[in-house]
Design a protein around this motif. Structure first.
Motif, PDB file in Angstrom:
ATOM      1  N   GLY A   1     -16.524  -2.971 -41.194  1.00 33.59           N
ATOM      2  CA  GLY A   1     -15.723  -1.759 -41.192  1.00 33.59           C
ATOM      3  C   GLY A   1     -14.809  -1.575 -42.375  1.00 33.59           C
ATOM      4  N   VAL A   2     -14.844  -2.479 -43.356  1.00 32.29           N
ATOM      5  CA  VAL A   2     -13.922  -2.401 -44.491  1.00 32.29           C
ATOM      6  C   VAL A   2     -14.676  -2.510 -45.816  1.00 32.29           C
ATOM      7  CG1 VAL A   2     -11.900  -3.384 -45.611  1.00 32.29           C
ATOM      8  CG2 VAL A   2     -12.090  -3.456 -43.122  1.00 32.29           C
ATOM      9  N   SER A   3     -14.475  -1.510 -46.683  1.00 31.94           N
ATOM     10  CA  SER A   3     -14.965  -1.581 -48.057  1.00 31.94           C
ATOM     11  C   SER A   3     -13.819  -2.110 -48.912  1.00 31.94           C
ATOM     12  CB  SER A   3     -15.406  -0.199 -48.551  1.00 31.94           C
ATOM     13  OG  SER A   3     -15.717  -0.241 -49.930  1.00 31.94           O
TER      14      SER A   3
ATOM     15  N   ASN B   1     -21.732  10.257 -48.941  1.00 29.34           N
ATOM     16  CA  ASN B   1     -20.950   9.492 -49.902  1.00 29.34           C
ATOM     17  C   ASN B   1     -19.455   9.794 -49.719  1.00 29.34           C
ATOM     18  OD1 ASN B   1     -23.225   8.376 -50.987  1.00 29.34           O
ATOM     19  ND2 ASN B   1     -23.304   9.721 -52.770  1.00 29.34           N
ATOM     20  N   ILE B   2     -18.626   8.841 -50.116  1.00 31.91           N
ATOM     21  CA  ILE B   2     -17.183   8.974 -49.941  1.00 31.91           C
ATOM     22  C   ILE B   2     -16.507   8.818 -51.295  1.00 31.91           C
ATOM     23  CG2 ILE B   2     -15.144   8.040 -48.784  1.00 31.91           C
ATOM     24  CD1 ILE B   2     -17.177   6.806 -46.739  1.00 31.91           C
ATOM     25  N   VAL B   3     -15.714   9.788 -51.697  1.00 32.46           N
ATOM     26  CA  VAL B   3     -14.972   9.737 -52.949  1.00 32.46           C
ATOM     27  C   VAL B   3     -13.544   9.280 -52.653  1.00 32.46           C
ATOM     28  CG1 VAL B   3     -14.093  11.067 -54.895  1.00 32.46           C
ATOM     29  CG2 VAL B   3     -16.369  11.532 -53.994  1.00 32.46           C
ATOM     30  N   VAL B   4     -13.076   8.259 -53.370  1.00 33.25           N
ATOM     31  CA  VAL B   4     -11.733   7.729 -53.160  1.00 33.25           C
ATOM     32  C   VAL B   4     -10.972   7.738 -54.484  1.00 33.25           C
ATOM     33  CG1 VAL B   4     -12.303   6.290 -51.175  1.00 33.25           C
ATOM     34  CG2 VAL B   4     -12.640   5.379 -53.460  1.00 33.25           C
ATOM     35  N   ILE B   5      -9.652   7.957 -54.400  1.00 30.15           N
ATOM     36  CA  ILE B   5      -8.808   7.954 -55.597  1.00 30.15           C
ATOM     37  C   ILE B   5      -7.557   7.130 -55.341  1.00 30.15           C
ATOM     38  CG2 ILE B   5      -9.586  10.230 -56.383  1.00 30.15           C
ATOM     39  CD1 ILE B   5      -6.880  11.311 -55.351  1.00 30.15           C
TER      40      ILE B   5
ATOM     41  N   MET C   1     -13.405   6.363 -57.476  1.00 28.43           N
ATOM     42  CA  MET C   1     -14.693   5.729 -57.221  1.00 28.43           C
ATOM     43  C   MET C   1     -15.466   6.543 -56.191  1.00 28.43           C
ATOM     44  SD  MET C   1     -13.777   1.657 -57.108  1.00 28.43           S
ATOM     45  CE  MET C   1     -12.431   1.842 -55.954  1.00 28.43           C
ATOM     46  N   ARG C   2     -16.757   6.333 -56.174  1.00 29.71           N
ATOM     47  CA  ARG C   2     -17.586   6.957 -55.139  1.00 29.71           C
ATOM     48  C   ARG C   2     -18.335   5.858 -54.397  1.00 29.71           C
ATOM     49  NH1 ARG C   2     -21.003  11.831 -57.147  1.00 29.71           N
ATOM     50  NH2 ARG C   2     -22.502  10.264 -57.860  1.00 29.71           N
ATOM     51  N   LEU C   3     -18.219   5.887 -53.078  1.00 31.48           N
ATOM     52  CA  LEU C   3     -18.858   4.890 -52.231  1.00 31.48           C
ATOM     53  C   LEU C   3     -20.098   5.479 -51.588  1.00 31.48           C
ATOM     54  CD1 LEU C   3     -15.696   3.585 -50.316  1.00 31.48           C
ATOM     55  CD2 LEU C   3     -16.514   2.931 -52.592  1.00 31.48           C
TER      56      LEU C   3
END
Length: 228
Positions: A101-103, A123-127, A146-148
């Motif tokens: 459950g954790v990236s 996909n998930i975009v994080v900043i 980043m993009r996950l």
């Protein structure tokens, strides 16, 4: 009619108010989620990081899963990785995402995840921000995006091997630039806002591949002229 002291009336009113608040609280909490409506620290429902950290933002996936941008800042720890959590609709860790459950991704010695957005393909975009430290001395906070992939792994087709750094957006003068919010536009581009060069606000529009959109403002970035 007997006289009721004013203090007694106030006390009864307080009890009634507390009872009503408790009743409304019980009605507003879904006790089937997590433990009595909450995801607690540790215990059998904990993810690989024991559910620890500060949640800055979250998104709800179409399948009901919950993705959370986390900050595990701890001045007594050297573990300041970039964290993104995902939970099943019932509040349990999603074992299909990252490590239980954790990236957990390394992008600097001190990292904070401030915001995220979900794309239509999953996909998930994080900043957030990152810093690099040498012998205990840390540099300025830097822009990180980043993009996950849907499984929490880094999407290496985005930016430079999955990362977009300060120099990719602001050039060499982008020290101290920190993104705080990201929004996904209908055409797949990203709109990002935060603190830019000289601690002044910025708004940037990036293409879906992670680079500034030259059709927007000054090479994709609008820098405000006001003070911070």
């Amino acid at each position: 009619m007997p006289h009721i002291p004013r203090f007694t009336v106030r006390l009864l009113t307080l009890y009634a108010g507390l009872w009503l608040a408790q009743a409304l609280h019980a009605q507003s909490i879904d006790v089937t989620f997590g433990v009595d409506g909450q995801v607690p620290y540790g215990g059998p429902l904990a993810n690989s990081q024991q559910n620890k950290g500060l949640g800055y933002n979250s998104v709800l996936q179409p399948d009901g899963k919950i993705v959370v941008a986390m900050d595990k800042y701890d001045p007594n720890s050297t573990d300041w990785f970039f964290y993104t959590y995902r939970y099943n609709p019932d509040g349990t860790p999603d074992s299909l995402f990252g490590d239980n459950g954790v990236s957990r991704l390394f992008v600097g010695d001190q990292c904070r995840n401030y915001d995220l957005q979900l794309e239509t393909n999953g996909n998930i975009v994080v900043i957030g921000e990152s810093r690099y430290c040498i012998n205990g001395i840390c540099g300025a906070p830097q822009f990180i995006m980043m993009r996950l992939l849907p499984n929490g792994a880094l999407d290496t087709s985005f930016g430079q091997e999955g990362h977009l750094l300060t120099s990719h957006v602001f050039g060499a003068q982008g020290t101290f630039a920190i993104p705080y919010r990201v929004r996904l536009l209908p055409d797949g581009k990203y709109l990002i806002a935060g603190r830019g060069i000289g601690a002044k606000p910025f708004v940037a529009r990036l293409s879906n591949n992670g680079y500034p959109d030259p059709a927007y403002a000054n090479n994709g970035v609008h820098l405000d002229t006001t003070t911070y």
